[in-house]
Design a protein around this motif. Structure first.
Motif, PDB file in Angstrom:
ATOM      1  N   ASP A 155       0.812  -1.223   0.000  1.00 13.48           N
ATOM      2  CA  ASP A 155       0.000   0.000   0.000  1.00 13.48           C
ATOM      3  C   ASP A 155       0.842   1.268   0.000  1.00 13.48           C
ATOM      4  OD1 ASP A 155      -2.284  -1.538   0.048  1.00 13.48           O
ATOM      5  OD2 ASP A 155      -2.416  -1.541   2.236  1.00 13.48           O
ATOM      6  N   LYS A 156       2.107   1.146   0.416  1.00 14.58           N
ATOM      7  CA  LYS A 156       2.936   2.340   0.567  1.00 14.58           C
ATOM      8  C   LYS A 156       3.761   2.657  -0.678  1.00 14.58           C
ATOM      9  CE  LYS A 156       3.334   1.631   5.564  1.00 14.58           C
ATOM     10  NZ  LYS A 156       4.247   1.407   6.717  1.00 14.58           N
ATOM     11  N   VAL A 157       4.281   1.632  -1.320  1.00 10.24           N
ATOM     12  CA  VAL A 157       5.181   1.869  -2.456  1.00 10.24           C
ATOM     13  C   VAL A 157       4.661   1.301  -3.764  1.00 10.24           C
ATOM     14  CG1 VAL A 157       7.210   1.987  -0.962  1.00 10.24           C
ATOM     15  CG2 VAL A 157       6.545  -0.201  -1.958  1.00 10.24           C
ATOM     16  N   GLY A 158       3.560   0.544  -3.715  1.00  9.10           N
ATOM     17  CA  GLY A 158       2.956   0.020  -4.932  1.00  9.10           C
ATOM     18  C   GLY A 158       3.850  -0.949  -5.675  1.00  9.10           C
ATOM     19  N   SER A 159       4.048  -0.672  -6.967  1.00  9.42           N
ATOM     20  CA  SER A 159       4.826  -1.574  -7.822  1.00  9.42           C
ATOM     21  C   SER A 159       6.307  -1.605  -7.470  1.00  9.42           C
ATOM     22  CB  SER A 159       4.661  -1.171  -9.292  1.00  9.42           C
ATOM     23  OG  SER A 159       5.105   0.157  -9.494  1.00  9.42           O
ATOM     24  N   LEU A 160       6.758  -0.662  -6.647  1.00  5.17           N
ATOM     25  CA  LEU A 160       8.171  -0.652  -6.246  1.00  5.17           C
ATOM     26  C   LEU A 160       8.527  -1.820  -5.336  1.00  5.17           C
ATOM     27  CD1 LEU A 160       8.888   3.145  -5.589  1.00  5.17           C
ATOM     28  CD2 LEU A 160       9.702   1.735  -7.489  1.00  5.17           C
ATOM     29  N   VAL A 161       7.502  -2.558  -4.881  1.00  9.29           N
ATOM     30  CA  VAL A 161       7.760  -3.749  -4.060  1.00  9.29           C
ATOM     31  C   VAL A 161       8.681  -4.706  -4.802  1.00  9.29           C
ATOM     32  CG1 VAL A 161       6.707  -5.804  -3.052  1.00  9.29           C
ATOM     33  CG2 VAL A 161       5.615  -3.588  -2.774  1.00  9.29           C
ATOM     34  N   THR A 162       8.478  -4.835  -6.108  1.00  8.11           N
ATOM     35  CA  THR A 162       9.306  -5.739  -6.909  1.00  8.11           C
ATOM     36  C   THR A 162      10.759  -5.303  -6.887  1.00  8.11           C
ATOM     37  OG1 THR A 162       7.419  -6.119  -8.370  1.00  8.11           O
ATOM     38  CG2 THR A 162       9.572  -6.801  -9.170  1.00  8.11           C
ATOM     39  N   VAL A 163      10.984  -4.001  -6.973  1.00 11.40           N
ATOM     40  CA  VAL A 163      12.348  -3.466  -6.927  1.00 11.40           C
ATOM     41  C   VAL A 163      12.989  -3.747  -5.575  1.00 11.40           C
ATOM     42  CG1 VAL A 163      13.758  -1.382  -7.103  1.00 11.40           C
ATOM     43  CG2 VAL A 163      11.760  -1.673  -8.588  1.00 11.40           C
ATOM     44  N   ILE A 164      12.216  -3.548  -4.507  1.00 13.50           N
ATOM     45  CA  ILE A 164      12.735  -3.786  -3.160  1.00 13.50           C
ATOM     46  C   ILE A 164      13.088  -5.263  -2.973  1.00 13.50           C
ATOM     47  CG2 ILE A 164      12.150  -3.732  -0.702  1.00 13.50           C
ATOM     48  CD1 ILE A 164      10.404  -1.285  -1.318  1.00 13.50           C
ATOM     49  N   MET A 165      12.234  -6.146  -3.491  1.00 18.67           N
ATOM     50  CA  MET A 165      12.527  -7.577  -3.413  1.00 18.67           C
ATOM     51  C   MET A 165      13.816  -7.909  -4.162  1.00 18.67           C
ATOM     52  SD  MET A 165      10.136  -8.953  -1.548  1.00 18.67           S
ATOM     53  CE  MET A 165      10.121  -7.404  -0.626  1.00 18.67           C
TER      54      MET A 165
END
Length: 314
Positions: free
Chosen positions: A273-283
């Motif tokens: 909910d906080k970063v949206g599609s950037l979750v993939t980048v963080i992973m």
């Protein structure tokens, strides 16, 4: 393992107690999601961590079991237990087919073969009517088990805990058995294992089928939890996620996949909910950090640190 954690039986019992009490403090569906992916990661770790085979197509078994269980429960209206068993058996059968073809290759060729075959399965799911195509299977009934209504999240939660604990116990038994020791020998030195007279190809195939069946059980249980099955379960992203979970927790450790799945699922839910599609980048960043700095994973590094503290060789 005993020298590191002392009485492992007591530790596992404490873990079971925590799982039984978890719904009092945590949303049950979230814990069930963690347990489904933890089982998926444990199944994958049996193949990678203890046999030395890197499969990049394990999502095919997760997805096939999810669809088969969903279709059996919704269309055929079979009992819940039968649906779970059908999904697990279907994944095991698919694992035998894929494994029979893949184990003829080694190294990166084995990995790419599993990926190619898994993508073939994925495209079959897209084109098949029984999967619902891109819409997936929706509104899968949970049914009941031994007279217990599984539409209630609390009742279903304890079933999922029982499934996970039973599968985890089975994996631990496999690892500690003579069969498990042969798998470790194959991982460490395959030519020497062959020279000792073992049929390495047969052991690899059996390990692959066992891993596929357990991954299928995770997929079947996941369908029961969320009451739907979609193409996401069979996509190669799911294969990548289980690799990440295993690496983060610790390849070749018993508890590593459970820890890794907990970390990744928790981060995904907290950050979505906080970063949206950037979750993939963080992973992706987490994956790179694990490969470069924490190659043993959370559990592996913890064990190594403890052994250094007591003067043992890591």
């Amino acid at each position: 393992m005993n020298t590191v954690f002392g009485k492992t039986g007591a530790a596992y019992l404490a873990g079971v107690v925590l799982l039984l009490l978890a719904p009092l403090a945590i949303y049950p569906v979230l814990v069930m999601k963690v347990l489904c992916f933890a089982l998926f990661a444990c199944a994958f770790n049996l193949l990678l961590g203890y046999t030395g085979l890197l499969s990049f197509g394990h999502a095919a078994f997760l997805g096939s079991a999810a669809y088969l269980t969903g279709h059996a429960l919704k269309v055929w209206e079979v009992p819940t237990l039968v649906g779970l068993l059908l999904g697990t058996a279907g994944a095991a059968a698919l694992g035998w087919v894929v494994g029979s073809l893949a184990i003829r290759r080694q190294g990166i060729y084995f990995t790419m073969t599993t990926l190619a075959l898994a993508q073939m399965v994925y495209f079959v799911f897209i084109r098949s009517s029984f999967t619902g195509g891109e819409d997936g299977l929706q509104d899968v009934p949970r049914g009941s088990l031994f007279g217990i209504d599984l539409s209630d999240d609390t009742n279903l939660y304890y079933l999922v805990v029982a499934i996970f604990c039973g599968a985890f116990w089975l994996i631990r038994r496999i690892i500690d058995s003579p069969f498990g020791q042969i798998l470790k020998a194959i991982r460490e030195n395959e030519p020497r294992t062959i020279s000792l007279g073992y049929d390495v190809a047969r052991y690899k195939l059996l390990a692959f089928v066992l891993s596929a069946a357990l991954a299928g059980l995770a997929g079947a249980t996941k369908t029961l939890v969320f009451t739907f099955a979609t193409l996401t379960d069979a996509h190669w992203h799911a294969s990548g996620e289980v690799v990440l979970m295993t690496l983060v927790g610790g390849v070749g450790t018993v508890l590593g996949p459970l820890v890794g799945a907990t970390v990744i699922v928790a981060l995904q839910n907290l950050l979505a909910d906080k970063v949206g599609s950037l979750v993939t980048v963080i992973m992706g960043v987490i994956f790179v950090l694990c490969v470069l700095a924490f190659r043993r994973g959370v559990v592996g590094e913890s064990i190594a640190l403890y052994r250094r503290m007591i003067g043992e060789k890591p």
